[in-house]
Design a protein around this motif. Structure first.
Motif, short mmCIF file in Angstrom:
data_model
loop_
_atom_site.label_atom_id
_atom_site.label_comp_id
_atom_site.label_asym_id
_atom_site.label_seq_id
_atom_site.Cartn_x
_atom_site.Cartn_y
_atom_site.Cartn_z
N GLY A 1 -4.13 -3.33 11.08
CA GLY A 1 -5.24 -2.79 10.40
C GLY A 1 -6.43 -3.74 10.44
O GLY A 1 -6.18 -5.04 9.89
N CYS B 1 -6.93 4.15 4.91
CA CYS B 1 -6.68 2.97 4.44
C CYS B 1 -6.84 3.20 2.96
O CYS B 1 -7.77 3.83 2.48
CB CYS B 1 -7.76 1.82 4.87
N HIS C 1 -5.45 -4.42 3.93
CA HIS C 1 -5.67 -3.13 4.11
C HIS C 1 -4.46 -2.36 3.34
O HIS C 1 -3.38 -3.21 2.99
CB HIS C 1 -5.80 -2.94 5.39
#
Length: 262
Positions: A117, A203, A168
């Protein structure tokens, strides 16, 4: 209220507004979720009933009447202490029991996927047994072109979560699970998808200006379709560790900050 009457959401009443599960952990997690709501509901009814009852039963009926004032009532004070401890202990026991079960990872999962992420997109690196001709392949996304994650139905998958910049959170609602992606930390969890379909991932941690664009598509397909997709990635040139994956074990800017401090 009218929106809740939609035919598309008629089963959500039975699932307590949760999406239909798409993993083998769904039943356990839903049981924990349902049990918690039942316990909260019972607690609420008991407390609310006592508040209403005591307000009516012991109200002041005239200027000459003052309800009996009770102080240092040991049995009641013990009840106030013991009852919450028992309730919290029960919640804690069932939560830890389910948590220990679903977080246990096998030594040899069927597939290992590194999830990176980064601000503000996802990269999925298919590794190990999923390597094509000995090379890792990957799906990479961007804020304006979200990534696709492919998973084979009925086979275990370990997600190894990495971040090169900020925190994240990797979340697929149909799996009933999410886990933070922390710079410098090697978080991981394992699931087994049990239902084919296309789902939305996102997310779940506010990570910056374009947090709302950190989306990805999840395709749970047959093992044959999964293998075919990996070969497509190789044919498209998505081979090797992508930039996000290569930097995912470090914290962005940390080395420069240490050099300036020294």
């Amino acid at each position: 209220m009218l929106a809740s009457c939609s035919k598309d959401s008629d089963n959500e009443w039975l699932r307590m507004a949760l999406p239909k599960s798409a993993s083998t952990d769904g039943e356990q997690l839903f049981g924990l979720w349902l049990g918690a709501w039942i316990a909260v509901g019972v607690t609420f009814l008991i407390v609310f009933t006592l508040i209403i009852w005591s307000s009516i039963r012991y109200r002041r009926r005239s200027d000459d009447y003052v309800p009996v004032q009770v102080r240092y009532h040991l049995p009641i004070e013990m009840l106030y202490t013991v009852a919450p401890v028992i309730a919290v202990a029960a919640f804690f026991f069932h939560t830890v029991e389910v948590q220990n079960d679903i977080t246990e990872e096998s030594k040899n999962p069927d597939h290992v996927i590194t999830v990176v992420g980064q601000k503000w997109a996802w990269t999925f690196d298919y590794m190990g047994e999923d390597a094509v001709n000995g090379k890792d392949v990957f799906d990479a996304g961007a804020p304006d072109d979200i990534a696709d994650l492919y998973l084979p139905v009925g086979e275990s998958v370990r997600f190894e979560l990495r971040s090169p910049d900020v925190i994240h959170s990797f979340w697929i609602p149909e799996f009933y699970r999410k886990l933070d992606v922390v710079p410098g930390e090697e978080n991981s969890f394992e699931v087994t998808p049990d239902r084919e379909g296309t789902f939305k991932g996102r997310c779940a941690e506010l990570c910056g200006m374009y947090h709302s664009r950190m989306l990805f598509n999840v395709h749970v397909v047959s093992p044959e379709e999964y293998d075919a997709h990996l070969r497509e990635l190789e044919a498209d040139g998505n081979v090797g560790a992508p930039m996000g994956g290569a930097e995912s074990h470090t914290i962005k800017g940390l080395e420069e900050a240490e050099e300036e401090a020294s």
